[in-house]
Write an enzyme that holds these catalytic residues in place. Structure first.
Site, short mmCIF file in Angstrom:
data_model
loop_
_atom_site.label_atom_id
_atom_site.label_comp_id
_atom_site.label_asym_id
_atom_site.label_seq_id
_atom_site.Cartn_x
_atom_site.Cartn_y
_atom_site.Cartn_z
N GLN A 11 0.82 -1.21 0.00
CA GLN A 11 0.00 0.00 0.00
C GLN A 11 0.85 1.26 0.00
OE1 GLN A 11 -3.36 -1.18 2.17
NE2 GLN A 11 -4.15 0.86 2.45
N SER A 94 3.89 -6.63 2.66
CA SER A 94 2.54 -6.61 3.23
C SER A 94 1.53 -7.19 2.22
CB SER A 94 2.18 -5.20 3.69
OG SER A 94 0.99 -5.20 4.45
N LEU A 95 0.59 -6.37 1.70
CA LEU A 95 -0.37 -6.93 0.74
C LEU A 95 0.34 -7.48 -0.49
CD1 LEU A 95 -1.57 -5.55 -2.14
CD2 LEU A 95 -1.86 -3.64 -0.61
N ARG A 119 -9.64 -8.43 3.55
CA ARG A 119 -8.51 -7.96 4.36
C ARG A 119 -8.57 -6.44 4.54
NH1 ARG A 119 -2.95 -6.42 3.41
NH2 ARG A 119 -1.45 -7.38 4.85
N HIS A 204 -0.27 -3.73 11.08
CA HIS A 204 0.83 -4.58 11.53
C HIS A 204 1.21 -4.36 13.00
CE1 HIS A 204 1.36 -6.23 7.57
NE2 HIS A 204 1.37 -5.01 7.08
N GLN A 253 0.76 -12.31 9.58
CA GLN A 253 1.24 -11.08 8.96
C GLN A 253 0.37 -9.86 9.30
OE1 GLN A 253 -0.10 -9.53 5.57
NE2 GLN A 253 1.60 -10.08 4.23
#
Length: 314
Positions: A11, A94-95, A119, A204, A253
Site C-alpha cells: 500500500q 505486506s499486501l 482484508r 501490523h 502477517q
C-alpha cells in the site's frame, strides 16, 4: 545468468491510471483486470484508471487494485517467454505478499482479489477511526526502535514495530496516544526524528487482531498450492513453499512485523543480484538499494519496462 527475484509492492504505491497502459498493450494483462472485476462484482479497473483518488485510497479498493497491477505486469512479462519459476524467489511487502502468491500460482487471482477485499475491510474496521496511528522513525536502527517502543508502552498503550523497511527506515504502529508519545521522545533513544503517517488504521500491530481473526476465516475457504518458486515471507524473512505454512503466515502477517530489510538481506545472501519490482511505482527498488549496496533493481510497471526486463532476463 543473473540470479534474480520478483518482488511486489504494498500500500502507498497506488495512483490513478496505474496498469492502464499494460491492459492496452497486452491482452494477457487485460484479462487479469477483467478477472478481478468479475471476482469483486465491481468495475475496479474503471476506478483505477479514471476514478477519484480518494476512492482508490480506500484500503478495500487499494489492496486488490495493487495486486491486479502486479499480476498483470507479470502476465505481460510471461507473454515474452519469461516465467515466474525463472526467479529464485518471490516476495511482497505486506499486501504485496498476496501479489507474489497470485503471480507464482499459489492462489488464484480471483481468490486473491476477494481475500484482499476482506482484508482491506477487516483492517479498516479493526480499530475505530482516530484511535490508532503510525509513525516513520528516520535514522533509527532496530535496537533504538525497540527501546522507543518500550518507553512508550511503559506509559500505557500499544507501540510496536510494524515495518523494518531498510536501514534507517522503521515504522511503528499502535494506539494514537502511545505513538504520539513515542514521536515526542525520539531524542531520548538517539533517533533523529519521527514523522506521523497519514494512515487510516494502525497496521501490523496487535491492535489488528480482529482483522487477523477475519483473515483466518477468509483464508480457510480458499485453495493454496505450493508456489512455483519459494516465497520469502514477511513474518519470518525466510523462504517457504509449504501451503499450510503460507496460510498460517498470512494470518500472522496482519498483526506481525513486515521484516522487509531482513528479507532482502536474506535473498542477497543467497546470491540474488537483481530484484525486479512488479507493479506500481518503485518504492521497494529504492529501499533495497539502501539495504544491500550495489544490488541491481528493475521496475516492471509499464509496457516499456516489460520489454527491457524481458531483454535483460532472456
Amino acid at each position: 545468468m543473473t540470479k534474480f527475484a520478483f518482488i511486489f509492492p504494498g500500500q502507498g504505491s497506488q495512483f490513478i491510471g496505474m496498469g492502464k497502459d499494460l491492459a492496452d498493450a497486452f491482452p494477457e494483462a487485460r484479462e487479469v483486470f477483467d478477472e478481478v472485476d468479475a471476482a469483486l462484482g465491481q468495475k475496479l479497473s474503471e476506478l483505477m484508471w479514471s476514478g477519484e483518488e480518494d476512492q482508490l485510497k480506500l484500503t478495500a479498493n487499494t489492496q486488490p487494485a495493487l495486486m491486479a497491477v502486479s499480476v498483470a505486469a507479470m502476465r505481460a512479462l510471461q507473454s515474452k517467454g519469461i516465467e515466474v519459476q525463472a526467479a529464485a524467489f518471490v516476495a511482497g511487502h505486506s499486501l504485496g505478499e498476496y501479489s507474489a502468491l497470485a503471480a507464482s500460482g499459489a492462489i488464484s487471482v480471483a481468490d486473491a482479489a476477494r481475500v484482499l477485499r476482506i482484508r482491506g475491510n477487516a483492517m479498516q474496521a479493526a480499530v475505530p477511526a482516530g484511535e490508532g496511528a503510525m509513525a516513520a522513525l528516520l535514522g533509527a536502527d532496530p535496537d533504538q526502535a525497540i527501546a522507543l517502543c518500550e518507553l512508550a508502552q511503559a506509559e500505557g498503550g500499544v507501540c510496536e514495530i510494524a515495518n523494518d523497511n531498510s536501514p534507517g527506515q522503521i515504522v511503528i504502529s499502535g494506539s494514537k496516544a502511545a505513538i504520539e508519545f513515542a514521536a515526542s521522545k525520539t531524542g531520548d533513544v538517539g533517533i533523529k526524528k519521527a514523522m506521523m503517517l497519514p494512515v487510516s488504521a494502525p497496521f501490523h500491530c496487535s491492535m489488528m487482531q480482529p482483522a487477523a481473526d477475519a483473515m483466518m476465516k477468509a483464508l480457510a475457504g480458499i485453495d493454496i498450492k505450493a508456489p512455483v518458486t519459494p516465497l520469502v515471507a514477511n513474518v519470518s524473512a525466510a523462504p517457504t513453499s509449504d501451503p499450510a505454512q503460507i496460510r498460517r503466515q498470512l494470518i500472522e502477517q496482519v498483526t506481525g512485523q513486515v521484516r522487509w530489510r531482513e528479507s532482502v538481506e536474506y535473498m542477497a545472501s543467497q546470491g540474488i543480484e537483481l530484484f525486479v519490482e512488479a507493479g506500481a511505482g518503485k518504492v521497494l527498488t529504492v529501499m533495497n538499494r539502501r539495504t544491500v549496496k550495489g544490488v541491481d533493481g528493475l521496475t516492471l510497471g509499464t509496457p516499456e519496462d516489460v520489454e527491457s526486463v524481458a531483454q535483460r532476463l532472456s
